[in-house]
Enzyme design. Structure first.
Site, PDB file in Angstrom:
ATOM      1  CG  LEU A  70      -2.274  -0.587   1.209  1.00  0.00           C
ATOM      2  CD1 LEU A  70      -2.937  -0.443   2.575  1.00  0.00           C
ATOM      3  CD2 LEU A  70      -3.133   0.054   0.150  1.00  0.00           C
ATOM      4  CG  ASP A  71       0.891   4.086  -3.244  1.00  0.00           C
ATOM      5  OD1 ASP A  71       1.701   3.191  -3.532  1.00  0.00           O
ATOM      6  OD2 ASP A  71       0.183   4.666  -4.085  1.00  0.00           O
ATOM      7  N   PRO A  72       2.537   4.785   0.893  1.00  0.00           N
ATOM      8  CG  PRO A  72       4.760   5.435   1.201  1.00  0.00           C
ATOM      9  CD  PRO A  72       3.823   4.874   0.164  1.00  0.00           C
ATOM     10  CG  LEU A  73       0.734  10.074   0.412  1.00  0.00           C
ATOM     11  CD1 LEU A  73       0.541  11.075  -0.717  1.00  0.00           C
ATOM     12  CD2 LEU A  73       0.656  10.795   1.753  1.00  0.00           C
ATOM     13  CB  ALA A  74      -2.877   4.040   0.491  1.00  0.00           C
TER      14      ALA A  74
END
Length: 333
Positions: free
Chosen positions: A51-55
């Site tokens: 998962l992306d850091p911003l997710a």
């Protein structure tokens, strides 16, 4: 000159199972995995796709024997909630990137009928061009490495499936028009790209400002524990959050073998029985009920695909309540 405090050495131990983490914002999937691995003092760990850091949201973490089945979650359909800010495109498709273009958004164009038409346009089989800021590899290098070097790489469109999509007009805290996206999709779908493509279809461009994974392979966020809650627990409470390995096999047909057949199956032998053909089977021993591995049934034969080792099964049994332990250890190990 101040002396450094002595480094505490963590005594690792075998942990077998799945911890369902609600990954926080700002943390990479690997960083989240390493933090939980340290909290559990686990020997072996892996995650089921990044998962992306911003997710934020559902991130199953696999420990011990469960790492053998992590690929199943990579293949599973996913569900997300996202918000796409209209009128601004960025280099990454999300709020981390540099602004590439801005345009005015005409609210009169964002009618329910228009949103329904765009929703229909992106439901079902679609093609996506993977974003440059992704972990997809080209000639052994991740695309984001090329992007950081300012190099644009030719990418072929890929087939993905949007199983369900719902779009609704919303606004940011700054009263800017945005689209709320609720989507269930196949593996390999880039939600940032979906947000960009929806913005393009609406004629104004867009980028994601919020992304949360709410489900993966039938594992919903309501079953997950936060990292903050996990850190506040004592060791026994943390271990109670570790689900059995078979949590990853909920979509498999269950087959239970008696002691003799369980031992033979564990040695890699095919077994004959009254089972209908099935492409994915989770195989258990009967006494006690313990996962042996996965396989498939063809023509009345149960064929092993991936097996737990005798040591893994023994460790799982030893970590179970004594009342649940039985004769499998003696008969199959």
């Amino acid at each position: 000159m101040t002396e450094r405090a002595p480094r505490i050495r963590v005594q690792r131990r075998p942990v077998h199972g799945v911890l369902l983490l609600d990954k926080p914002l700002g943390l990479s999937s690997n960083d989240a995995l390493q933090k939980v691995k340290w909290l559990l003092r686990a020997e072996k760990a892996g995650h089921t796709g990044t998962l992306d850091p911003l997710a934020s949201g559902v991130l199953p973490l696999c420990f011990g024997a469960a790492t053998k089945f992590s690929q199943l979650q990579l293949e599973a359909p996913k569900a997300y909630e996202a918000v796409a800010l209209l009128g601004t495109t960025t280099s990454t498709g999300d709020a981390e990137g540099q602004v590439l273009a801005q345009c005015a958004v005409d609210p009169a164009m964002l009618t329910p009928e228009r949103l329904l038409a765009v929703q229909a346009q992106f439901t079902g089989p679609i093609r996506q061009v993977p974003p440059m800021h992704s972990a997809l590899k080209k000639d052994g290098k991740a695309l984001y490495e090329y992007a950081r070097a300012g190099i644009a790489v030719e990418r072929e469109a890929r087939d993905v499936t949007i199983h369900a999509l719902k779009l609704a007009l919303t606004h940011t805290e700054q009263a800017q028009p945005a689209i709320k996206i609720v989507v269930t999709c196949s593996k390999g779908t880039y939600i940032r790209t979906l947000g960009e493509d929806i913005g393009q279809a609406l004629g104004c461009g867009a980028h994601l400002t919020f992304l949360r994974r709410t489900d993966t392979g039938g594992i919903g966020v309501e079953r997950c524990v936060t990292l903050e809650a996990l850190q506040a627990m004592d060791e026994d409470a943390r271990m109670a959050c570790v689900h059995p390995v078979e949590t990853l096999l909920a979509q498999h047909t269950a087959v239970t073998l008696d002691d003799d057949n369980a031992g033979r199956f564990l040695s890699g032998m095919r077994r004959r029985g009254p089972w209908p053909d099935a492409p994915a089977v989770a195989v258990f021993g009967a006494r006690p009920r313990v996962l042996l591995g996965v396989g498939h049934v063809r023509g009345g034969e149960l064929i092993p695909d991936r097996l737990l080792s005798p040591l893994e099964i023994q460790q799982i049994l030893e970590s179970s309540p004594r009342a649940e332990r039985g004769t499998l250890e003696a008969t199959t190990l």
